[in-house]
Design a protein around this motif. Sequence first.
Motif, PDB file in Angstrom:
ATOM      1  N   SER A 147       0.915  -0.988   0.139  1.00  0.00           N
ATOM      2  CA  SER A 147      -0.130   0.105   0.052  1.00  0.00           C
ATOM      3  C   SER A 147       0.897   1.111   0.267  1.00  0.00           C
ATOM      4  CB  SER A 147      -1.013   0.013   1.185  1.00  0.00           C
ATOM      5  OG  SER A 147       0.004   0.025   2.187  1.00  0.00           O
ATOM      6  N   GLY A 148       0.272   2.376  -0.052  1.00  0.00           N
ATOM      7  CA  GLY A 148       0.933   3.608  -0.022  1.00  0.00           C
ATOM      8  C   GLY A 148       1.157   4.202  -1.232  1.00  0.00           C
ATOM      9  N   GLU A 149       2.154   5.217  -1.478  1.00  0.00           N
ATOM     10  CA  GLU A 149       2.258   6.016  -2.437  1.00  0.00           C
ATOM     11  C   GLU A 149       3.872   5.704  -3.168  1.00  0.00           C
ATOM     12  OE1 GLU A 149       1.675  10.304  -2.508  1.00  0.00           O
ATOM     13  OE2 GLU A 149      -0.127   9.968  -1.316  1.00  0.00           O
ATOM     14  N   ILE A 150       3.789   5.853  -4.433  1.00  0.00           N
ATOM     15  CA  ILE A 150       5.316   5.687  -5.186  1.00  0.00           C
ATOM     16  C   ILE A 150       5.358   6.616  -6.210  1.00  0.00           C
ATOM     17  CG2 ILE A 150       5.657   3.036  -4.514  1.00  0.00           C
ATOM     18  CD1 ILE A 150       4.760   2.537  -7.445  1.00  0.00           C
ATOM     19  N   ARG A 151       6.739   7.140  -6.486  1.00  0.00           N
ATOM     20  CA  ARG A 151       6.621   8.184  -7.732  1.00  0.00           C
ATOM     21  C   ARG A 151       7.330   7.591  -9.045  1.00  0.00           C
ATOM     22  NH1 ARG A 151      10.168  12.546  -5.702  1.00  0.00           N
ATOM     23  NH2 ARG A 151      10.955  10.966  -4.169  1.00  0.00           N
ATOM     24  N   PHE A 152       6.887   7.759  -9.890  1.00  0.00           N
ATOM     25  CA  PHE A 152       7.352   7.061 -11.313  1.00  0.00           C
ATOM     26  C   PHE A 152       7.781   8.138 -12.006  1.00  0.00           C
ATOM     27  CE2 PHE A 152       5.926   4.812 -15.289  1.00  0.00           C
ATOM     28  CZ  PHE A 152       7.213   4.259 -15.658  1.00  0.00           C
ATOM     29  N   LEU A 153       9.164   8.230 -12.635  1.00  0.00           N
ATOM     30  CA  LEU A 153       9.759   9.420 -13.087  1.00  0.00           C
ATOM     31  C   LEU A 153       9.894   9.006 -14.797  1.00  0.00           C
ATOM     32  CD1 LEU A 153      10.946  12.387 -13.594  1.00  0.00           C
ATOM     33  CD2 LEU A 153      13.100  11.378 -13.007  1.00  0.00           C
ATOM     34  N   VAL A 154       9.275   9.617 -15.636  1.00  0.00           N
ATOM     35  CA  VAL A 154       9.424   9.208 -17.064  1.00  0.00           C
ATOM     36  C   VAL A 154       9.419  10.383 -17.984  1.00  0.00           C
ATOM     37  CG1 VAL A 154       7.817   7.214 -16.720  1.00  0.00           C
ATOM     38  CG2 VAL A 154       6.722   9.102 -17.368  1.00  0.00           C
ATOM     39  N   PHE A 155       9.594  10.340 -18.992  1.00  0.00           N
ATOM     40  CA  PHE A 155       9.572  11.399 -20.195  1.00  0.00           C
ATOM     41  C   PHE A 155       8.922  10.664 -21.437  1.00  0.00           C
ATOM     42  CE2 PHE A 155      13.781   9.817 -21.941  1.00  0.00           C
ATOM     43  CZ  PHE A 155      13.770  10.228 -23.136  1.00  0.00           C
ATOM     44  N   GLY A 156       8.370  11.463 -22.399  1.00  0.00           N
ATOM     45  CA  GLY A 156       7.901  10.844 -23.576  1.00  0.00           C
ATOM     46  C   GLY A 156       7.033  11.882 -24.435  1.00  0.00           C
ATOM     47  N   GLU A 157       6.849  11.544 -25.530  1.00  0.00           N
ATOM     48  CA  GLU A 157       5.806  12.049 -26.354  1.00  0.00           C
ATOM     49  C   GLU A 157       4.493  11.877 -25.640  1.00  0.00           C
ATOM     50  OE1 GLU A 157       6.604  14.037 -28.750  1.00  0.00           O
ATOM     51  OE2 GLU A 157       8.566  13.556 -28.266  1.00  0.00           O
ATOM     52  N   VAL A 178       0.115   5.272  -7.623  1.00  0.00           N
ATOM     53  CA  VAL A 178       1.330   5.395  -8.704  1.00  0.00           C
ATOM     54  C   VAL A 178       1.311   6.890  -8.984  1.00  0.00           C
ATOM     55  CG1 VAL A 178       2.601   4.951 -10.470  1.00  0.00           C
ATOM     56  CG2 VAL A 178       1.667   3.280  -9.260  1.00  0.00           C
ATOM     57  N   ASN A 179       2.308   7.829  -8.470  1.00  0.00           N
ATOM     58  CA  ASN A 179       2.333   9.320  -9.105  1.00  0.00           C
ATOM     59  C   ASN A 179       3.207   9.377 -10.345  1.00  0.00           C
ATOM     60  OD1 ASN A 179       0.390  10.096  -6.918  1.00  0.00           O
ATOM     61  ND2 ASN A 179       2.113  10.108  -5.488  1.00  0.00           N
ATOM     62  N   LEU A 180       2.634   9.589 -11.429  1.00  0.00           N
ATOM     63  CA  LEU A 180       3.470   9.854 -12.641  1.00  0.00           C
ATOM     64  C   LEU A 180       4.229  11.114 -12.460  1.00  0.00           C
ATOM     65  CD1 LEU A 180       4.200   8.430 -15.334  1.00  0.00           C
ATOM     66  CD2 LEU A 180       2.389   9.649 -16.296  1.00  0.00           C
ATOM     67  N   VAL A 181       5.571  11.297 -12.605  1.00  0.00           N
ATOM     68  CA  VAL A 181       6.485  12.386 -12.583  1.00  0.00           C
ATOM     69  C   VAL A 181       6.830  12.699 -13.946  1.00  0.00           C
ATOM     70  CG1 VAL A 181       8.014  13.742 -11.822  1.00  0.00           C
ATOM     71  CG2 VAL A 181       6.898  12.174 -10.289  1.00  0.00           C
ATOM     72  N   GLU A 182       6.384  13.604 -14.754  1.00  0.00           N
ATOM     73  CA  GLU A 182       6.776  13.693 -16.150  1.00  0.00           C
ATOM     74  C   GLU A 182       7.868  14.458 -16.397  1.00  0.00           C
ATOM     75  OE1 GLU A 182       3.450  14.846 -17.882  1.00  0.00           O
ATOM     76  OE2 GLU A 182       1.961  13.223 -17.432  1.00  0.00           O
ATOM     77  N   ALA A 183       9.023  14.478 -16.702  1.00  0.00           N
ATOM     78  CA  ALA A 183      10.226  15.071 -17.248  1.00  0.00           C
ATOM     79  C   ALA A 183       9.976  16.009 -18.523  1.00  0.00           C
ATOM     80  CB  ALA A 183      11.457  14.420 -17.233  1.00  0.00           C
ATOM     81  N   SER A 184      10.504  16.745 -18.882  1.00  0.00           N
ATOM     82  CA  SER A 184      10.434  17.525 -20.289  1.00  0.00           C
ATOM     83  C   SER A 184      10.917  16.706 -21.260  1.00  0.00           C
ATOM     84  CB  SER A 184      10.580  18.906 -20.287  1.00  0.00           C
ATOM     85  OG  SER A 184      11.762  18.990 -20.128  1.00  0.00           O
ATOM     86  N   ASP A 185      12.289  16.179 -20.888  1.00  0.00           N
ATOM     87  CA  ASP A 185      12.847  15.557 -22.075  1.00  0.00           C
ATOM     88  C   ASP A 185      14.001  14.664 -21.411  1.00  0.00           C
ATOM     89  OD1 ASP A 185      14.879  17.258 -21.401  1.00  0.00           O
ATOM     90  OD2 ASP A 185      14.562  18.480 -23.018  1.00  0.00           O
ATOM     91  N   ARG A 186      14.826  13.949 -21.970  1.00  0.00           N
ATOM     92  CA  ARG A 186      15.709  12.985 -21.525  1.00  0.00           C
ATOM     93  C   ARG A 186      16.839  13.736 -20.733  1.00  0.00           C
ATOM     94  NH1 ARG A 186      17.814  10.330 -25.428  1.00  0.00           N
ATOM     95  NH2 ARG A 186      16.530   8.414 -25.263  1.00  0.00           N
TER      96      ARG A 186
END
Length: 448
Positions: A49-59, A82-90
């Motif tokens: 249970s609980g929260e996790i952070r998932f860091l990605v980038f993409g189109e 699951v909290n999606l963390v979006e980076a702007s690019d690589r």
Amino acid sequence: MPRATAGSLIPHTVKGETGAAAVRAVLAIVLAALLVAGCGGGDGDGDASGEIRFLVFGEPEELEAYRNVIRAFRRVEPDIQVNLVEASDRDDLLARLSTSFAGGSPPDLFLLNYRFYGQFAARGVLEPIESRLESSDVFQPDDFYPQALDAFRFDGELTCLPQNISSLVVYYNRDLFRRAGVPEPRPGWTWNDMVRKALALTKDSDGDGNIDQFGLGVEPSLIRIAPFVWSNGGDVVDDQDRPTRFTLDSPAARRALEAFFDLRQLHFVIPSEEEVESEDDETRFLNGRTAMVLSSRRATPAFRTITSFDWDVAPLPRHRKPAGILHSDAYCMTEASGNKTAAWRFMEFALGPVGQRITARSGRTVPSLVEVSRSPAFLDPKARPRHSSVFLDTIPVIRRVPTISTWPEIEDASEGILEVGLYEGVSAQEVTRQLNEATRPMFARAEK
């Protein structure tokens, strides 16, 4: 009673369903199976249970696929957010990772290409996952393509789990080929075949002395040049696992480089540097002004938006033998994660049969799970490209570049040097000399 899992109970395909409908259909099966089984997937550590952070980038299409995976996961694991963390690019993603590792607060999971993960594996900040993989009820090591799995072993230790196994292919505009009376590329075609087709498809349509349609688009980068070096019998580095230098100065490698540079300097079938800066190769292809472009599966979602012409894919042409280069991204768990059980539970789902079917339908990935790669989720005959099987046919001849910690620096340093060879006519001999001079210190500094 043995634990039933979503991965073991879903069918190979939900026929006739696409997009959100396919997701809903698969979820219905998964939910029913889990209700019968009375439990969810996991790594044997009990409830999560609980929260996790998932860091990605993409189109946008890729990011939407990850959101769909997270939504599907939430329905079978409602206690994990699951909290999606979006980076702007690589570059942004790499900067965020470096900063968060230094500050002691990295994300629980992140997605990264094998060419860039070595710098983090060398620092010991990734959680080894071999034991989790071997004890999983969702999949086993043999369920994955070994070429992708082995790319994420650092000093023999598996530290990330691949979601895809793409290769470089030739995307081509079928309408331009037909109008010019040029036969479409077929498996087994050669480098010289490609050059001849590109020459026939390079045109000054209005007679003003400027080329309006180019036969080919390809960037001067190591990952574009490497498969042709291998195809010609050369090697890129002196040792795959512990490289100390480039070996592009060998006769076989240098001849492949010369042929690559001739695309601009002798044949003029690719745009100039200035033309690429004003309109990159993939945009030019989208606009119908380039007949062929070399890219990985990454380009498919954007190309699926094309309505003005038909297109397909073909394998890379060969010099002496077929060769391909690995394009693979993986889910990596950080050693500092405070919720590894939940993070692994999400990895199992996202990289299992359900999650990989969802991402495959976006067009972005060639699934790393053998079963899913051979299913209609990837080989959908109604979805372009018509011959997605080309990506699978190339897997046996795929090779990869090293994963040493300084490889990203080496690629960056090489880019400008390769550009002067392609666009300014600097000889292959001089290019290889400059490459070795610029990169030898970086090879020496690598934590292998």
